[in-house]
Structures are given as C-alpha cells and as structure tokens.
Design an enzyme around this catalytic site. Structure first.
Site, PDB file in Angstrom:
ATOM      1  N   LYS A  32       0.804  -1.211   0.000  1.00 27.65           N
ATOM      2  CA  LYS A  32       0.000   0.000   0.000  1.00 27.65           C
ATOM      3  C   LYS A  32       0.845   1.272   0.000  1.00 27.65           C
ATOM      4  CE  LYS A  32      -0.698  -0.213   4.963  1.00 27.65           C
ATOM      5  NZ  LYS A  32       0.004   0.948   5.454  1.00 27.65           N
ATOM      6  N   THR A  33       1.983   1.213   0.656  1.00 29.99           N
ATOM      7  CA  THR A  33       2.826   2.407   0.642  1.00 29.99           C
ATOM      8  C   THR A  33       3.357   2.661  -0.768  1.00 29.99           C
ATOM      9  OG1 THR A  33       3.456   1.820   2.883  1.00 29.99           O
ATOM     10  CG2 THR A  33       4.671   3.595   1.866  1.00 29.99           C
ATOM     11  N   ASP A 219      -3.251   7.370   4.949  1.00 31.55           N
ATOM     12  CA  ASP A 219      -2.738   6.018   5.157  1.00 31.55           C
ATOM     13  C   ASP A 219      -3.341   5.458   6.439  1.00 31.55           C
ATOM     14  OD1 ASP A 219      -1.261   3.782   4.778  1.00 31.55           O
ATOM     15  OD2 ASP A 219       0.644   4.640   5.445  1.00 31.55           O
ATOM     16  N   GLU A 220      -3.379   4.166   6.594  1.00 30.70           N
ATOM     17  CA  GLU A 220      -3.907   3.516   7.805  1.00 30.70           C
ATOM     18  C   GLU A 220      -5.275   4.085   8.171  1.00 30.70           C
ATOM     19  OE1 GLU A 220      -2.299   1.022   8.929  1.00 30.70           O
ATOM     20  OE2 GLU A 220      -0.130   1.370   8.929  1.00 30.70           O
ATOM     21  N   GLN A 250      -6.964  -4.739  10.089  1.00 33.88           N
ATOM     22  CA  GLN A 250      -5.843  -4.309  10.920  1.00 33.88           C
ATOM     23  C   GLN A 250      -6.213  -3.130  11.807  1.00 33.88           C
ATOM     24  OE1 GLN A 250      -1.761  -4.434   9.287  1.00 33.88           O
ATOM     25  NE2 GLN A 250      -2.754  -4.868   7.345  1.00 33.88           N
ATOM     26  N   ARG A 600       3.023 -10.212  10.211  1.00 33.60           N
ATOM     27  CA  ARG A 600       4.333  -9.534  10.255  1.00 33.60           C
ATOM     28  C   ARG A 600       5.434 -10.455   9.745  1.00 33.60           C
ATOM     29  NH1 ARG A 600       2.707  -5.398   9.323  1.00 33.60           N
ATOM     30  NH2 ARG A 600       0.758  -6.516   9.176  1.00 33.60           N
TER      31      ARG A 600
END
Length: 745
Positions: A32-33, A219-220, A250, A600
């Site tokens: 996504k980044t 973002d997020e 998340q 992760r």
DNA sequence: CGTGGCATAGTTTTT
DNA sequence: CTATGCCACG
C-alpha cells in the site's frame, strides 16, 4: 512510464484513479505504501498536479518519514512541496497559523499525557470528588473519548442526562478545558478537535485549505477516529479527491477512539466512491497467509477479502507449548540461537509490555542483543522532562506546568506552600506562573522565600541571554546541568542512577545537536515542538543487528523474516477483558491484533504459550489461546515443550556467541544494512549488557573513579548484573556492570 | 521543608 | 511485584 510497470494490475488501477473518492482496501503486505507513493508521483508527473496541492497523512512520524523519503526519490519535480505529515503535526501547523481565530494564542503549548494528568489531579482535588469513584485515568479516558467524538463539555453535560457521575465528569471536563485555555495549552486530542473547530467556525480558513489540498491521501485509514474523519471530510469536501488506504482487518486502535465504521462505511459517506482491493501479498509465505486468513475469518464485521501470494508455501507455522512462562522465554531465545540468522531478522511480539521482562532476561543470559520498543517513552523519563521543562521555560515561560516542575528541581528550598501562594496570587492577578515569580516581592505572605524565587528567575534570564547571544542547545543544556546544580544533585542520588540519567540526557543533547545542525534557522521553540510529537516507534533504529522486542501494537506496519508470537494464552491474548466483555467487538479487535501479528512474518512464524505464568506476584494458569485453535491443524505443527525436554536442550553445548554471529552480518540474505558510524538516537531503548563478567565475588577490580576494590557480590538484576564492590578508598558501592566498566586486576 | 517509610492500588494496547 | 501516594517525623 517505467516506474509504474513494477505494479500489479490492481495497484496500477489505484494509482491511475486520481479523481474523486477512492477506497483502497489493502491487505497486509500488499504494497500500500508503494501505491500511495506512486500515486503521488503519477499525480505530479503525469497529471501535472502541483505538488503543493497534495496532502499525504499518516499516523506515525516514522511512516511519514518513510513516505517522505520514497516520494523524494520517486518524484523529480519539487517533491518537497508535497505535504507529508502525521495528523497531529498537520494540525499543529495549521493551528500555529490560524488558532488566534478561535481565541487561542499561536504559541500555544502542547500537553503530553503527564501534563494532562497533573492538571486533572489538581481539578479532581479541587472538586473534592471521591478518588475511588473518579480515578484520573478513568476520567481522562472519558474526556479523551468525548474529544475523539467531537463532543464538547456542554454536549457532554446534555448527554449525561440524569446520571450524576456523568454530570460530574462533564463538570471536570469543563474545568479541565478552562485550565488548558488559561495556560494557552492544547492536549493531543485538542490538536484535532480544535482544528475541526477552526474549520467549522471559519469558512475563510477552511476554504484556504480546501484550495490548498486538492488531492488528499490518508494512510492507515482504519485507525482514524471520528474527529479525524470529520477533519478529512471537511478538507476534501470541495474537490472530493480523497484517497484512503487501509485494512479493516488491521484496525487495532478502537480503544483510543478509532472508528472502524470510517472504513466500513466509506462508500456510504462518499456514494460515488471507487473501491479497489489489494489482495496479493508480497511479504509472507502461503502457509503464514493461510493461518492469518483462517484466524481473521472468524470475525463478523469485516469486508470480505482473502490474501494470496505468489511466494511458495514455506515452512509450516509452529506452536510451542511450555509449562512455565520463563521456559517459553528460554525456548524462544534458544530457538533464535539454533536458527542462526542475523539477530535483526527476529522479532518477539507480545500482548502487554510487562511480558518483555522475561524475554529480556533470557536474552541477557544468553548473550543475545536486543532492542526494546515501547515501555516508558524516552521523553517521559524524569530527567528528560526536567531538562525539557527548563528549555520550555527558557523559550517563553508561558507553560506554567513546566515552570512549576522545575522551580524546585534541583532543590532551591521552595516548597509546596510557597508555590501555592504564588499560584494563587498569579491567578488573582491574571498572570502566568512565571510572571508571578518575576514579581515574587509583590506576593503577599511570601517573606523570605521571595529571594529564592528571584534567584530562580535570574537564572532563567541568564539562560535566555545565552541563547540570544548565539549559544547552541548543547551549550545551553550543559549550562543548565552545571549552573543549576542538576548534575550535582543527580550524583548525590547514586552512581548507577546518575550514570543512566546522564546518558539519557546525552541522548537528548545529541538529538538537539542533530536538530540544530540540520536546520537552516533552528529555534528552541521548533525543537520543542518536534519533540512533543514523537512516539517510541519513531525512534526505532533498525540498523543494528539486534532482536526486536515489542508489543503487537507497535509491530503494525513492520515485517520480519522470523516472528515469535509469545503469550498465546486465553486471558492474556486475547485479554481477559476482551473475553469477558459483553461487546463482541472487543474480542474481534483482539483477533485483528492476532492477524496483525501473524502477517508480520515473512518466512517463519512461531507461536508460543505457557500453561502457567506469574502475574502480579501470583501464578496464573491458562488454556491455549483460542486464536491458536482457529488455525487449521494441517497448517500448524504443535510441540509440547515439557521440562524434561528443556533440560536436554540446556545440556547442549553453548550456541555461537553474539560476537561470532556478528561475522555473519553482510553474508546473510537479509539485513545488509551497515551500522552507521554515529550511533542513532534511540540508543536509550536498547539495553547493551555485559554478557558474562570476567570477575566474581572475591576478585579485585578497578573502577575509573573509585579506584581499586574487592567484589562483594554479583547479582543478576534482570536487565543487568548488579555488582557490589567494597572500594579501598570510598567504601562499598552498588553499581550495574554495564555502566561501571570494572576492570579485573 | 525534606525525607523516609509504609500503604495501597493497579495492569492492554498509545498517537 | 512495582509504582505511586500519603503521612509522619526530623
């Protein structure tokens, strides 16, 4: 066009869809980044959007920093004009400019959690509320939630209805806000709240920023709270070019106001929104993803998606069940040693910070270097807060809390009684506390103490003159330590304490120097502001070869080749709070946390748990976490690690030591970063201990200051060895081995 | 005014 | 168990 060729088709779609509202549902590790940064590049290079018109918002400074770096690399034309920043620092920037329009002064100070607590304590006391019924923690969180929902004291009171307790809290809220206002201060929540307030009351300002930020990216997004949602909504309302990226699976910050509805209901809020799902994962093996999918599938309130990867199956997920928590810790550390990759490839994750202790101890006794993220924030340490309070006072003296904190640190013989008198007089006269100190002679009933106040004031004035005379922050802090006698007082506290604290202050100094040297026009104010908005994770220095220890929350957004999820026990993870809650959403949040933890891992995932562990001094028994059971048996290998097995393991020859392992760095497939010559800030969070000592009780040792002496005892004090030495000249001293640097003679 | 001792209470996660 | 807070004493 070449830079976009590396994107997959979904990613491309998200990048090229530039106009109108867009929701990108980006699963863990789906890039996504990359999408965000490429989108920014695309806007500028292909759509000829002025970089000045782009706003990219993240939650942490670390994320902002990373995005900044990548944008700077990707964009050729004026990348620095793109506004990349966190919610909080964006708001500070806006408020510094326009807050006078809602009745504050633009040099407002920012109160951290401790400051809030101080104010709150005072108010609760003043109102004479039963401290059992109104614990400041509880009241503060009630007020914080209210602010996150944009509820002001007046509305809070209305909502309270006939509830006496709620009505009292409304009253506290009111007083709390008045107090902050009086001090020209904002707390963290206010930064968002007041910005929304500003936009709602001042159409001109709102229009200015709407014009400025024609393209907005968040973002997020799953972590936004209602206030942040409204803020973004207001900003985007004119051009509606809003792109939010997030993963509802998340969302793990509900407890601090994050509203999962913001992401689940995005399409209702923006009816013509496009939705793009990114489900291809580039991080993990299929086994790991299958496990993650299996767990998260048990949640009800979520957008359906399933991660997949072109990576291979990889090795199976492992669950190790131990008898005791310390055996679990031992098992993890042994496993790391046996596995044999560079230490930086490993992360040990846990639910609560308290769990770090056992792991730390085992790392120390096995010579495994580690880095601890979280715990007490560097900037919350006493000595750091003291120095910062001096700096704040020197900067403007308007922050009453800062002045009150240091007025008797080090001891100047100014007691609570005198401070109370000055405080009372100050509010009577409508003066700030520092102002009142300046006029101490005029304060009634102060008598002899007035001189002490004056001495303090002239000292501060002296520092101010230093600053005006061109001194830098390093010189200033040095002067504070010496002239106030702070260093002296620290030393009186004891050798170990003083050394640790002075080392922390040194870290602050290097941070200050770093700032001072890299800024064109450095100012004390700006430095203090930067410092006010940093979080632990921002300082994580990943360039050193160490195992990372942190909470699941801190781990979000990071990845490691090997991940240990420790404490997989019902009652711990998921927490008993969540298990016994009658709100199903609480357990779902825990499950999302598990999902975050699992995803992760890039190559290997090890879950661990113990049947018993000590909690609050008593042994607690626990069943295996339900999340472990949610992973289908064919995906997971379960191992019973009983005491017998452990003994055998221990009997094996010692694993390669840390130093030997360092040689493997750079040869390894992973983590080729070289260690910078200058240690990065954040050293304070890494504990470097002496693995084993070459001296023991009875040995003669030499200390740099105390000379020679005899070792009385060596005790494993958890983080370090505590050594008692009887020095010939100065007598017996207790000290930590890693700081004392004792030499055997 | 400062210190030291004792009692008590608290434990999820943190921008 | 540990951190904090309060009280009493010097």
């Amino acid at each position: 066009m070449a830079i976009y060729d590396t994107l997959n088709s979904m990613q491309k779609e998200a990048v090229f869809c530039t106009e109108g509202p867009l929701l990108v549902l980006a699963g863990a590790g789906s890039g996504k980044t990359r999408v965000l940064t490429h989108r920014i590049a695309y806007l500028i290079e292909e759509k000829e959007v002025n970089p000045w018109n782009i706003l990219a918002i993240t939650f942490t400074n670390k994320a902002a920093g990373e995005m900044r770096e990548r944008v700077d690399k990707l964009v050729e034309f004026c990348p620095e004009s793109v506004w990349v920043s966190t919610f909080h620092s964006s708001c500070v920037r806006i408020l510094r400019r326009f807050i006078d329009r809602i009745g504050y002064e633009s040099n407002f100070s920012i109160y951290d959690t401790d400051d809030q607590k101080t104010v709150m304590k005072r108010i609760l006391k003043r109102m004479e509320l039963d401290p059992k019924q109104f614990r400041e923690r509880a009241v503060m969180s009630a007020i914080s939630s209210a602010k996150n929902e944009l509820i002001d004291p007046k509305q809070f009171l209305e909502n309270a209805g006939g509830d006496w307790r709620e009505k009292k809290i409304a009253e506290v809220y009111q007083l709390y806000q008045e107090e902050l206002k009086k001090n020209n201060a904002l707390d963290f929540d206010d930064l968002i709240f007041k910005t929304v307030d500003l936009f709602r009351t001042d159409a001109e300002v709102l229009d200015y920023y709407q014009e400025r930020f024609r393209y907005i990216m968040v973002d997020e997004y799953q972590d936004t709270n209602t206030a942040q949602f409204v803020l973004i909504h207001l900003l985007a309302n004119k051009y509606k070019n809003l792109c939010v990226v997030g993963d509802d699976d998340q969302s793990i910050y509900r407890f601090r106001g994050a509203n999962i509805q913001n992401i689940l209901g995005f399409e209702e809020a923006f009816p013509d929104a496009r939705v793009i799902k990114l489900e291809q994962n580039y991080r993990s093996t299929m086994h790991i993803l299958d496990a993650a999918n299996a767990v998260i599938r048990n949640n009800k309130g979520r957008k359906d998606k399933t991660l997949w990867t072109a990576n291979g199956d990889g090795v199976p997920v492992v669950f190790c069940h131990y008898d005791q928590a310390y055996e679990e810790a031992e098992g993890i550390v042994n496993d790391i040693l046996k596995d044999g990759r560079p230490f930086q490839d490993y992360a040990v994750l846990y639910r609560t910070n308290a769990q770090s202790r056992l792991i730390e101890e085992k790392c120390i006794s096995h010579n495994v270097p580690y880095r601890l993220v979280g715990g007490i924030n560097f900037y919350q340490r006493k000595e750091i807060k003291d120095i910062l309070s001096y700096l704040k006072t020197i900067a403007n003296g308007r922050d009453d809390l800062a002045v009150q904190r240091i007025i008797n640190v080090p001891k100047r013989g100014i007691g609570a009684a005198s401070i109370a008198k000055v405080t009372a007089w100050a509010s009577e006269q409508g003066l700030g506390f520092y102002e009142a100190c300046v006029r101490a002679l005029a304060v009634p009933g102060l008598a002899k103490s007035a001189g002490k106040f004056q001495a303090f004031v002239s000292q501060i004035e002296e520092f101010r003159q230093m600053l005006q005379g061109g001194s830098d922050l390093k010189e200033l802090i040095e002067a504070i330590l010496e002239k106030t006698g702070y260093r002296e007082e620290l030393k009186a506290e004891g050798e170990i304490e003083a050394q640790t604290r002075l080392e922390n202050i040194d870290e602050l100094v290097s941070k200050a120097v770093d700032y001072w040297d890299n800024q064109e026009h450095p100012t004390l104010d700006e430095f203090l502001e930067q410092v006010a908005l940093v979080a632990d994770i921002d300082q994580m220095d990943d360039s050193e070869n160490r195992v990372t220890l942190m909470t699941l929350h801190s781990a979000k957004g990071l990845e490691f080749p090997v991940v240990y999820l420790s404490g997989m026990e019902d009652g711990l993870f998921p927490s008993s709070m969540a298990i016994f809650s009658d709100d199903r959403a609480d357990l779902e949040e825990e499950r999302r946390l598990a999902y975050v933890g699992i995803t992760r891992a890039k190559e290997r995932l090890v879950l661990t748990g113990a049947r018993r562990r000590m909690v609050n001094g008593e042994t607690r028994f626990a069943k295996v976490s339900r999340f472990v059971d949610e992973i289908p048996p064919e995906l997971i290998e379960k191992e019973q690690k009983n005491t017998y097995e452990r003994r055998n393991e221990q009997a094996k020859p010692t694993e390669p030591s840390w130093k030997q392992r360092q040689g493997q760095l750079g040869v390894s497939k992973f983590g080729m970063k070289s260690t910078p010559a200058v240690p990065a800030f954040g050293k304070a969070f890494t504990v470097e201990k002496v693995g084993s000592l070459d001296y023991g009780p009875g040995d003669r040792v030499r200390h740099i200051k105390f000379g020679e002496g005899t070792v009385m005892s060596v005790q494993d004090g958890g983080r370090d060895f505590e050594v008692r030495v009887n020095f010939d000249k100065v007598g017996e001293k207790k000290m930590f081995a890693s700081f004392a640097k004792l030499q055997k003679v």
